[in-house]
Design an enzyme around this catalytic site. Sequence first.
Site, mmCIF file in Angstrom:
data_model
loop_
_atom_site.group_PDB
_atom_site.id
_atom_site.type_symbol
_atom_site.label_atom_id
_atom_site.label_comp_id
_atom_site.label_asym_id
_atom_site.label_seq_id
_atom_site.Cartn_x
_atom_site.Cartn_y
_atom_site.Cartn_z
ATOM 1 N N CYS A 105 -0.560 1.934 -5.206
ATOM 2 C CA CYS A 105 -1.255 3.152 -5.616
ATOM 3 C C CYS A 105 -0.245 4.285 -5.827
ATOM 4 O O CYS A 105 0.706 4.429 -5.051
ATOM 5 C CB CYS A 105 -2.283 3.552 -4.556
ATOM 6 S SG CYS A 105 -3.612 2.335 -4.320
ATOM 7 N N HIS A 129 0.846 -1.192 0.000
ATOM 8 C CA HIS A 129 0.000 0.000 0.000
ATOM 9 C C HIS A 129 0.883 1.244 0.000
ATOM 10 O O HIS A 129 1.833 1.350 0.784
ATOM 11 C CB HIS A 129 -0.907 0.023 1.238
ATOM 12 C CG HIS A 129 -1.970 -1.030 1.223
ATOM 13 N ND1 HIS A 129 -3.043 -0.996 0.361
ATOM 14 C CD2 HIS A 129 -2.110 -2.163 1.967
ATOM 15 C CE1 HIS A 129 -3.818 -2.052 0.573
ATOM 16 N NE2 HIS A 129 -3.271 -2.778 1.538
#
Length: 387
Positions: free
Chosen positions: A198, A156
């Site tokens: 991301c 993440h």
Amino acid sequence: MFAALRVLVLALWLGIFANAHEDSELSGRHGSSHTNNWAVLVCASRYWFNYRHMSNALGMYRTVKRLGIPDSNIILMLADDAACNARNKFPGCVYSSSAKTLDLYGDNIEVDYRGYEVTVENFLRVLTGRVEPSVPRSKRLLTDDRSNVFIYMTGHGGNEFLKFQDSEEISAFDIADAVAQMWEKKRYNELFFMIDTCQANTMYSKFYSPNVLATGSSVIHENSYSHENDRDIGVAVIDSYTHYMLEYMEGINKTSQATMQDLFDTYDPVKINSHPGVRSDLFPRSLRDTLVTNFFGGVAQAEVLAPSDSAPVPHVSMPVIPVDSLASDEDDKTEFVPAGVIDSRPFIAALAATPQSSVGAPLTRALRTWSSSALVLLIVGWVATRR
């Protein structure tokens, strides 16, 4: 007769030129001067709901092993809390698809940094080589200036950062500075950085070291998405970007001539649901001349070095043993060699007697082949004219 000879000589030179040109094209296509490959594969997440990140890293681990990078040259950093998790309906297994056709975990993986060992500090120490003396060789990145290094990271992240197990973060500046230290310390020849998270492309935006090629799964302010959910275990099993990367790599073998440009041309934002990026301004070679296996595969190259007259000869003070005492009675020559010292003269003589063509001179081999063919044709032509 003389006209035939002129045609023969012309054909000979054209053949030599074509062969040399083909060899130069092949050399240019392979291009890289590396002699060994290493991979650093990092799953920066933990906990059951991040199952897909572990699957990402294990899928990449399986690929580089299949293409020839041995476990001794792979550093795998993994939380390793999914295979034996109590919620795993298939204990000891990790799958990247709901079809469950391939167990990525199996019984043949070597996790070098497991659980709480997966930290920012340990990752940076691995890259820069600044490890404690007690760290075993299996946990060290033992690269040199002839090593091609592949770094893969998943987890993440956000704008210029990647989280490590929800407790700390590594920034794009940290990774860029670590790569700069690697270059200064001659720890890589070429480096390929890949990240699936991301806003992944922001993680390589701060690189400034030479010979670095980088790619990521998504641009700034854009998320990276999972590819497939498995209802049996209740979580996503792999991310979209890594899924399509591994799908392409399944068609690659150790001798493949596919290039990095071929790999990047497969990027499809519609299928991946994000916009992957590539940064090649620090990379000196053309992507069309850079093979995929320069980073994902193992190499088997050897260099033959001529003996140096100035090189010191090792000597061990040991009792002198006469050679003739070990030889047959017919040998009337006596030489004295210190015990424990290897006589290198036979090897050097054999090396000096080895023709250059046997150690890799393509132009010499071509010249010898065409010369032999020309000689045979000349003899045949002469015999025909005599008759």
